[in-house]
Design an enzyme around this catalytic site. Structure first.
Site, PDB file in Angstrom:
ATOM      1  N   ASN A   1       9.088   6.548  80.282  1.00 43.85           N
ATOM      2  CA  ASN A   1       9.796   5.697  81.241  1.00 43.85           C
ATOM      3  C   ASN A   1      11.289   5.991  81.129  1.00 43.85           C
ATOM      4  O   ASN A   1      11.840   6.022  80.028  1.00 43.85           O
ATOM      5  CB  ASN A   1       9.520   4.222  80.942  1.00 43.85           C
TER       6      ASN A   1
ATOM      7  N   HIS B   1      11.475   7.943  74.244  1.00 46.25           N
ATOM      8  CA  HIS B   1      10.166   7.821  73.601  1.00 46.25           C
ATOM      9  C   HIS B   1       9.075   8.152  74.598  1.00 46.25           C
ATOM     10  O   HIS B   1       9.220   7.911  75.792  1.00 46.25           O
ATOM     11  CB  HIS B   1       9.950   6.408  73.035  1.00 46.25           C
TER      12      HIS B   1
ATOM     13  N   GLY C   1      11.435   1.680  84.478  1.00 51.07           N
ATOM     14  CA  GLY C   1      10.862   0.655  83.602  1.00 51.07           C
ATOM     15  C   GLY C   1      11.230   0.821  82.137  1.00 51.07           C
ATOM     16  O   GLY C   1      10.563   0.264  81.262  1.00 51.07           O
TER      17      GLY C   1
HETATM   18  P1  AMP Z   1       9.789   1.204  77.468  1.00 52.23           P
HETATM   19  O1  AMP Z   1       9.584   0.153  78.502  1.00 52.23           O
HETATM   20  O2  AMP Z   1       9.195   2.528  77.854  1.00 52.23           O
HETATM   21  O3  AMP Z   1      11.241   1.318  77.044  1.00 52.23           O
HETATM   22  O4  AMP Z   1       8.929   0.746  76.224  1.00 52.23           O
HETATM   23  C1  AMP Z   1       9.446   0.261  75.031  1.00 52.23           C
HETATM   24  C2  AMP Z   1       8.254  -0.028  74.146  1.00 52.23           C
HETATM   25  O5  AMP Z   1       8.730  -0.224  72.835  1.00 52.23           O
HETATM   26  C3  AMP Z   1       7.458  -1.273  74.540  1.00 52.23           C
HETATM   27  O6  AMP Z   1       6.102  -0.898  74.790  1.00 52.23           O
HETATM   28  C4  AMP Z   1       7.591  -2.168  73.302  1.00 52.23           C
HETATM   29  O7  AMP Z   1       6.413  -2.894  73.035  1.00 52.23           O
HETATM   30  C5  AMP Z   1       7.906  -1.170  72.209  1.00 52.23           C
HETATM   31  N1  AMP Z   1       8.635  -1.710  71.073  1.00 52.23           N
HETATM   32  C6  AMP Z   1       9.786  -2.433  71.107  1.00 52.23           C
HETATM   33  N2  AMP Z   1      10.175  -2.758  69.851  1.00 52.23           N
HETATM   34  C7  AMP Z   1       9.242  -2.210  69.013  1.00 52.23           C
HETATM   35  C8  AMP Z   1       9.089  -2.190  67.599  1.00 52.23           C
HETATM   36  N3  AMP Z   1       9.956  -2.799  66.767  1.00 52.23           N
HETATM   37  N4  AMP Z   1       8.009  -1.538  67.085  1.00 52.23           N
HETATM   38  C9  AMP Z   1       7.128  -0.929  67.898  1.00 52.23           C
HETATM   39  N5  AMP Z   1       7.231  -0.896  69.242  1.00 52.23           N
HETATM   40  C10 AMP Z   1       8.269  -1.536  69.796  1.00 52.23           C
END
Ligand code: AMP
Ligand code: ZN
Length: 114
Positions: free
Chosen positions: A88, A101, A94
């Site tokens: 994303n 990542h 989003g």
């Molecule tokens: P995005 O919307 O692609 O930026 O997704 C960010 C993702 O990071 C989401 O699916 C969150 O659930 C995940 N996330 C945020 N903080 C953590 C954390 N401390 N450990 C693992 N996943 C995380």
């Protein structure tokens, strides 16, 4: 190299716990804290790069490794029937965490038909 306010930099540095599934000198992979699928992992570079819009040619090696790692992790985690990958990017993409990542979603999805 790293951003003190970035949650994924803190995970890379071990300042925030995570359920790691893979680590090498350039990449870290760990389970998403709010899984959207039975297996939901995030693959991140150790270096802080905010989004896919911020990559350059010097990132080519670990960008390639991120894609190569996805099938290996799915196999290691027992995903045998396919998976989805997603990067994303930006507000309209989003993106919520501004450290590049790749999501890898495996296993049957509750929202999938059939
Ligand atoms: P995005 O919307 O692609 O930026 O997704 C960010 C993702 O990071 C989401 O699916 C969150 O659930 C995940 N996330 C945020 N903080 C953590 C954390 N401390 N450990 C693992 N996943 C995380
Ligand atoms: Zn970061």
């Amino acid at each position: 190299m790293s951003d003190p306010n970035c949650v994924f930099c803190k995970i890379v540095a071990g300042q925030i716990p995570s359920r790691k599934v893979y680590e090498d000198d350039e990449l870290l992979a760990f389970h998403d804290i709010h899984p959207w699928a039975p297996v939901h992992v995030l693959i991140v570079p150790k270096v802080h790069v905010a989004s896919l819009s911020d990559v350059d040619a010097s990132h080519e090696k670990w960008l390639g490794k991120m894609l190569l790692l996805a099938p290996k992790l799915m196999k290691d985690l027992g995903v045998t029937n396919g998976y989805r990958t997603s990067i994303n990017t930006g507000p309209d993409g989003g993106q919520e965490v501004y450290h590049l990542h790749m999501h890898v979603f495996g296993g049957p999805r509750p929202w999938a038909k059939g």
